[in-house]
Enzyme design. Sequence first.
Site, short mmCIF file in Angstrom:
data_model
loop_
_atom_site.label_atom_id
_atom_site.label_comp_id
_atom_site.label_asym_id
_atom_site.label_seq_id
_atom_site.Cartn_x
_atom_site.Cartn_y
_atom_site.Cartn_z
N ASN A 160 0.85 -1.18 0.00
CA ASN A 160 0.00 0.00 0.00
C ASN A 160 0.90 1.25 0.00
O ASN A 160 1.68 1.45 0.93
CB ASN A 160 -0.87 -0.05 1.26
CG ASN A 160 -1.84 1.08 1.32
OD1 ASN A 160 -1.49 2.21 1.03
ND2 ASN A 160 -3.08 0.79 1.70
N HIS A 163 0.88 5.87 1.96
CA HIS A 163 1.68 6.62 2.94
C HIS A 163 2.70 7.52 2.25
O HIS A 163 3.12 8.53 2.81
CB HIS A 163 2.36 5.64 3.90
CG HIS A 163 1.37 4.66 4.46
ND1 HIS A 163 0.54 4.97 5.51
CD2 HIS A 163 1.06 3.40 4.08
CE1 HIS A 163 -0.24 3.93 5.75
NE2 HIS A 163 0.06 2.97 4.90
N HIS A 196 -5.66 3.53 -1.76
CA HIS A 196 -7.00 3.82 -1.24
C HIS A 196 -7.39 5.21 -1.69
O HIS A 196 -6.78 6.19 -1.26
CB HIS A 196 -6.95 3.71 0.30
CG HIS A 196 -8.28 3.88 0.96
ND1 HIS A 196 -8.45 3.66 2.31
CD2 HIS A 196 -9.50 4.23 0.49
CE1 HIS A 196 -9.72 3.86 2.62
NE2 HIS A 196 -10.37 4.22 1.54
N ARG A 198 -9.58 7.89 -1.14
CA ARG A 198 -10.56 8.31 -0.13
C ARG A 198 -11.43 9.44 -0.66
O ARG A 198 -10.97 10.26 -1.47
CB ARG A 198 -9.84 8.77 1.14
CG ARG A 198 -9.37 7.61 1.99
CD ARG A 198 -8.77 8.14 3.27
NE ARG A 198 -8.60 7.06 4.22
CZ ARG A 198 -9.49 6.78 5.18
NH1 ARG A 198 -10.56 7.51 5.34
NH2 ARG A 198 -9.26 5.77 6.01
N ARG A 202 -7.30 12.62 1.00
CA ARG A 202 -6.25 13.09 1.91
C ARG A 202 -4.85 12.60 1.50
O ARG A 202 -3.86 13.20 1.86
CB ARG A 202 -6.53 12.66 3.34
CG ARG A 202 -6.46 11.17 3.55
CD ARG A 202 -6.56 10.81 4.99
NE ARG A 202 -7.92 10.95 5.46
CZ ARG A 202 -8.37 10.35 6.57
NH1 ARG A 202 -7.54 9.65 7.30
NH2 ARG A 202 -9.61 10.47 6.94
N GLU A 223 -8.54 0.27 -3.13
CA GLU A 223 -9.34 0.23 -1.90
C GLU A 223 -10.30 1.40 -1.92
O GLU A 223 -9.90 2.51 -2.31
CB GLU A 223 -8.38 0.44 -0.73
CG GLU A 223 -8.32 -0.69 0.24
CD GLU A 223 -7.41 -0.30 1.38
OE1 GLU A 223 -7.73 0.63 2.13
OE2 GLU A 223 -6.35 -0.93 1.48
N THR A 254 -8.14 3.06 8.18
CA THR A 254 -9.35 2.23 8.24
C THR A 254 -9.47 1.60 9.63
O THR A 254 -8.53 0.98 10.11
CB THR A 254 -9.27 1.12 7.17
OG1 THR A 254 -8.81 1.70 5.96
CG2 THR A 254 -10.63 0.49 6.96
N GLU A 304 -10.75 -9.83 2.59
CA GLU A 304 -9.46 -9.49 3.19
C GLU A 304 -9.69 -9.50 4.69
O GLU A 304 -10.49 -8.72 5.22
CB GLU A 304 -8.98 -8.10 2.73
CG GLU A 304 -7.63 -7.76 3.39
CD GLU A 304 -7.08 -6.40 2.98
OE1 GLU A 304 -7.32 -5.95 1.85
OE2 GLU A 304 -6.38 -5.78 3.82
N HIS A 344 -3.50 -5.14 7.50
CA HIS A 344 -3.67 -4.02 8.42
C HIS A 344 -2.81 -4.20 9.66
O HIS A 344 -2.99 -5.15 10.41
CB HIS A 344 -5.12 -3.78 8.85
CG HIS A 344 -5.37 -2.32 9.13
ND1 HIS A 344 -4.91 -1.70 10.24
CD2 HIS A 344 -6.00 -1.37 8.39
CE1 HIS A 344 -5.24 -0.42 10.18
NE2 HIS A 344 -5.90 -0.19 9.08
#
Length: 394
Positions: A160, A163, A196, A198, A202, A223, A254, A304, A344
């Site tokens: 992912n 970040h 992801h 969103r 963000r 995602e 999440t 998942e 996660h």
Amino acid sequence: MTVHIQKKISSLSVSTKKLSHFAGWALQQLKKDDHNLNIVLVDDPEMSWFNNHYRQKKGPTNVLSFPFAEGAEIDLRLINVKELGDIIISVDTAKREAVEFGQRLEYRLNWLIVHGILHLLGYDHEKGRKEAKRMAQKEQELLSTYTQIRRNRMTHLAINVDHVATIRQARGITEPDPVTAAAICEMAGASGIVIHLREDRRHIQDRDVYLLRKTIKTKMNLEMGANKEIIKIALDVKPDMVTLVPEKRQELTTEGGLDVISQKKKIARTIEKMTAKNIPVSLFIDPVEEQIQASFEVGATFVELHTGTYCDVTSERAQARELQLLQTAANEAVSLGLRVNAGHGLDYHNTAPIAAIDGIEELSIGHAIISRSVFSGLDRAVRDMVKIVEEAGR
Ligand code: PXP
């Protein structure tokens, strides 16, 4: 078919569940999956007793096969008995042979199981060179096919890169670019890239999604919350898969899995839309039986499993309990025909036991890898995690 394994030894580093799975698979390949089989794991002293009593030979051997009711006076085929017989394996001898042949113990035990099954089916290497060759070829064929299947099913690592975008957005400029990060992750061995998108944008921006669609060479997992605007973008971008997650504006990341049960209709409608465009859907859920069942009922391809609680608990006991819940959940999902990913909160210390769970195909990891990359570089951070995942999954 039932494969029954009786363990008459105090410790064994290989799971009997794995051995039983292999034996069941071998019976299927040999078209004997309507038969029952008993496997008894013993130590050398007990094997010596069997070897002496039934074959008048001194000392232990590696494997002995006893066809069901061998020497019985009636022909059991007439009454349709579906028992193959018993295989006795000395784990002490198997361990010595594994060292001698440079094999892992699990591989050696599988070889002995297949050798024993073939004897039960009438193969006999002691009947001459031609028969020995035929038997060895069959053993080799079964073991290599199984090893290949296992390799293909090995747990993979998807990264992912949100970040990286978070750091970029903190300055509101163009660096660091998650598109560059994704390419480095792939070159270092990642099997997929997760982003992801969103609602509040963000971190990942629309520009990233469209560019990554063009540049990702492995697999793009988008995602998203089941929100109208984002669904429209997903249908336009057509990622390799989407993962539906619960999304709250206030959360840092999440929090918790999707409650599929309470939103069945909405989720089923979203899955329908994605399916119409050939986009498989994964549902990010807690390892709870009812959520797995609901995921199956709404037509998900993947679940998942949320590993957050497993990662957050601090005592060994609680972690073992969470791991058990994840193992059970993976089994339940696989038995319904769902494919299983997990993620996660996973990091360099807690990932290996999750990667070793049978049935989990892919782990989705972000924060730990991007954090480490600040100190070690992204290439190194990815390679270190790939190694953990691959070694644990073997
Ligand atoms: N899986 C899902 C569904 C997520 O939302 C996240 C966080 O973005 C991850 C996996 C990766 O979690 P982490 O960044 O803690 O590795």
